[in-house]
Design a protein around this motif. Structure first.
Motif, PDB file in Angstrom:
ATOM      1  N   THR A  45       0.839  -1.200   0.000  1.00 10.23           N
ATOM      2  CA  THR A  45       0.000   0.000   0.000  1.00 10.23           C
ATOM      3  C   THR A  45       0.871   1.246   0.000  1.00 10.23           C
ATOM      4  O   THR A  45       0.565   2.227  -0.690  1.00 10.23           O
ATOM      5  CB  THR A  45      -0.947  -0.006   1.219  1.00 10.23           C
ATOM      6  OG1 THR A  45      -1.723  -1.208   1.205  1.00 10.23           O
ATOM      7  CG2 THR A  45      -1.869   1.192   1.214  1.00 10.23           C
ATOM      8  N   LEU A  46       1.955   1.211   0.739  1.00  5.79           N
ATOM      9  CA  LEU A  46       2.875   2.347   0.775  1.00  5.79           C
ATOM     10  C   LEU A  46       3.479   2.593  -0.617  1.00  5.79           C
ATOM     11  O   LEU A  46       3.544   3.735  -1.070  1.00  5.79           O
ATOM     12  CB  LEU A  46       3.977   2.102   1.807  1.00  5.79           C
ATOM     13  CG  LEU A  46       4.948   3.243   2.051  1.00  5.79           C
ATOM     14  CD1 LEU A  46       4.225   4.469   2.596  1.00  5.79           C
ATOM     15  CD2 LEU A  46       6.050   2.806   3.002  1.00  5.79           C
ATOM     16  N   ARG A  47       3.877   1.532  -1.297  1.00  6.52           N
ATOM     17  CA  ARG A  47       4.438   1.685  -2.651  1.00  6.52           C
ATOM     18  C   ARG A  47       3.404   2.254  -3.617  1.00  6.52           C
ATOM     19  O   ARG A  47       3.718   3.109  -4.441  1.00  6.52           O
ATOM     20  CB  ARG A  47       4.974   0.353  -3.157  1.00  6.52           C
ATOM     21  CG  ARG A  47       6.328  -0.012  -2.565  1.00  6.52           C
ATOM     22  CD  ARG A  47       6.984  -1.157  -3.305  1.00  6.52           C
ATOM     23  NE  ARG A  47       6.144  -2.346  -3.407  1.00  6.52           N
ATOM     24  CZ  ARG A  47       6.079  -3.322  -2.506  1.00  6.52           C
ATOM     25  NH1 ARG A  47       6.802  -3.232  -1.404  1.00  6.52           N
ATOM     26  NH2 ARG A  47       5.299  -4.363  -2.686  1.00  6.52           N
ATOM     27  N   LYS A  48       2.158   1.771  -3.533  1.00  5.31           N
ATOM     28  CA  LYS A  48       1.097   2.304  -4.398  1.00  5.31           C
ATOM     29  C   LYS A  48       0.895   3.792  -4.123  1.00  5.31           C
ATOM     30  O   LYS A  48       0.697   4.581  -5.042  1.00  5.31           O
ATOM     31  CB  LYS A  48      -0.222   1.567  -4.159  1.00  5.31           C
ATOM     32  CG  LYS A  48      -0.347   0.265  -4.880  1.00  5.31           C
ATOM     33  CD  LYS A  48      -1.761  -0.281  -4.674  1.00  5.31           C
ATOM     34  CE  LYS A  48      -2.027  -1.459  -5.558  1.00  5.31           C
ATOM     35  NZ  LYS A  48      -3.427  -1.902  -5.483  1.00  5.31           N
ATOM     36  N   SER A  49       0.934   4.166  -2.854  1.00  2.00           N
ATOM     37  CA  SER A  49       0.755   5.573  -2.488  1.00  2.00           C
ATOM     38  C   SER A  49       1.883   6.431  -3.041  1.00  2.00           C
ATOM     39  O   SER A  49       1.643   7.529  -3.548  1.00  2.00           O
ATOM     40  CB  SER A  49       0.692   5.724  -0.965  1.00  2.00           C
ATOM     41  OG  SER A  49      -0.435   5.084  -0.439  1.00  2.00           O
ATOM     42  N   GLU A  50       3.097   5.944  -2.941  1.00  2.00           N
ATOM     43  CA  GLU A  50       4.238   6.698  -3.461  1.00  2.00           C
ATOM     44  C   GLU A  50       4.133   6.839  -4.975  1.00  2.00           C
ATOM     45  O   GLU A  50       4.428   7.902  -5.530  1.00  2.00           O
ATOM     46  CB  GLU A  50       5.544   6.006  -3.059  1.00  2.00           C
ATOM     47  CG  GLU A  50       5.810   6.097  -1.568  1.00  2.00           C
ATOM     48  CD  GLU A  50       6.893   5.152  -1.077  1.00  2.00           C
ATOM     49  OE1 GLU A  50       7.283   4.215  -1.823  1.00  2.00           O
ATOM     50  OE2 GLU A  50       7.352   5.335   0.065  1.00  2.00           O
ATOM     51  N   TRP A  51       3.694   5.781  -5.654  1.00  2.00           N
ATOM     52  CA  TRP A  51       3.507   5.843  -7.102  1.00  2.00           C
ATOM     53  C   TRP A  51       2.439   6.879  -7.446  1.00  2.00           C
ATOM     54  O   TRP A  51       2.570   7.627  -8.414  1.00  2.00           O
ATOM     55  CB  TRP A  51       3.111   4.456  -7.631  1.00  2.00           C
ATOM     56  CG  TRP A  51       3.040   4.401  -9.116  1.00  2.00           C
ATOM     57  CD1 TRP A  51       4.064   4.103  -9.968  1.00  2.00           C
ATOM     58  CD2 TRP A  51       1.910   4.683  -9.933  1.00  2.00           C
ATOM     59  NE1 TRP A  51       3.629   4.171 -11.275  1.00  2.00           N
ATOM     60  CE2 TRP A  51       2.296   4.521 -11.272  1.00  2.00           C
ATOM     61  CE3 TRP A  51       0.593   5.035  -9.680  1.00  2.00           C
ATOM     62  CZ2 TRP A  51       1.434   4.713 -12.340  1.00  2.00           C
ATOM     63  CZ3 TRP A  51      -0.271   5.231 -10.742  1.00  2.00           C
ATOM     64  CH2 TRP A  51       0.155   5.069 -12.049  1.00  2.00           C
ATOM     65  N   SER A  52       1.371   6.934  -6.659  1.00  2.00           N
ATOM     66  CA  SER A  52       0.296   7.902  -6.892  1.00  2.00           C
ATOM     67  C   SER A  52       0.798   9.336  -6.750  1.00  2.00           C
ATOM     68  O   SER A  52       0.411  10.211  -7.528  1.00  2.00           O
ATOM     69  CB  SER A  52      -0.869   7.661  -5.934  1.00  2.00           C
ATOM     70  OG  SER A  52      -1.506   6.446  -6.221  1.00  2.00           O
ATOM     71  N   ILE A  53       1.640   9.581  -5.766  1.00  2.00           N
ATOM     72  CA  ILE A  53       2.200  10.924  -5.580  1.00  2.00           C
ATOM     73  C   ILE A  53       2.991  11.327  -6.830  1.00  2.00           C
ATOM     74  O   ILE A  53       2.825  12.437  -7.348  1.00  2.00           O
ATOM     75  CB  ILE A  53       3.089  10.984  -4.323  1.00  2.00           C
ATOM     76  CG1 ILE A  53       2.217  10.877  -3.070  1.00  2.00           C
ATOM     77  CG2 ILE A  53       3.922  12.263  -4.301  1.00  2.00           C
ATOM     78  CD1 ILE A  53       3.005  10.691  -1.792  1.00  2.00           C
TER      79      ILE A  53
END
Length: 189
Positions: free
Chosen positions: A139-147
């Motif tokens: 989830t953290l990686r997905k969030s960073e990708w979204s940013i």
């Protein structure tokens, strides 16, 4: 602190945000199909915002289903996350009122999304620091990708403002597609 109050408060605030967004849809000026079709841009941005807020709610629900307690830092980050989401009705209405081609409203929409993503990412990191299941690093990686995607969307929006909304909607597919690793872990329960 027990997570149930945080979840209940978040659910209530998100329900209000979605309700306020639909109240910002304007009634067409006229009584025929042509008048209704003249408001297509409002429906497009409303639908994009509704799906975005719904994806945030689903992600939040999934995140906190794997947490037993919340720290003070996580509680404050959740409050800041809700603050960011509370700007969606305003940004949605402004973009909808401008036929999707005005630079400043589109940029504001992108910035609201970027702030929500940054705070959500900080909240996930806070939860992981407090000893949550390491599976949440996905989830953290997905969030960073979204940013990263949001920054790109804001940047290319200077070339053609609708690209901000288009790219932001494309970023949602990252969240709509289930992660196989997480699904495999869910099936092991």
């Amino acid at each position: 602190m027990d997570k149930s109050r945080l979840e209940a408060f978040t659910d209530g605030v998100i329900a209000i945000i979605i309700t306020v967004m639909v109240l910002e849809l304007h009634v067409p000026h006229g009584d025929d199909l042509h008048a209704l079709l003249g408001t297509w841009h409002q429906f497009v941005v409303y639908l994009a915002s509704f799906v975005t807020v719904a994806v945030y709610w689903h992600s939040h629900h999934y995140l906190f289903s794997r947490v037993q307690t919340v720290s003070r830092a996580t509680l404050w980050l959740n409050t800041m996350f809700l603050l960011a989401l509370s700007f969606f009705p305003f940004a949605t209405a402004w973009v909808g009122d401008t036929n999707l081609i005005a630079l400043v409203p589109e940029q504001l929409y992108g910035v609201v999304l970027l702030i929500a993503d940054v705070v959500f990412t900080l909240m996930v990191a806070s939860i992981l620091r407090n000893g949550a299941n390491p599976i949440l690093t996905t989830t953290l990686r997905k969030s960073e990708w979204s940013i990263t995607g949001n920054v790109v969307a804001i940047g290319v929006g200077w070339i053609w403002p609708p690209l901000t909304l288009i790219i932001d909607v494309l970023i949602l597919t990252n969240w709509l597609l289930p992660d196989r690793l997480l699904l495999r872990k869910d099936n092991q329960k």
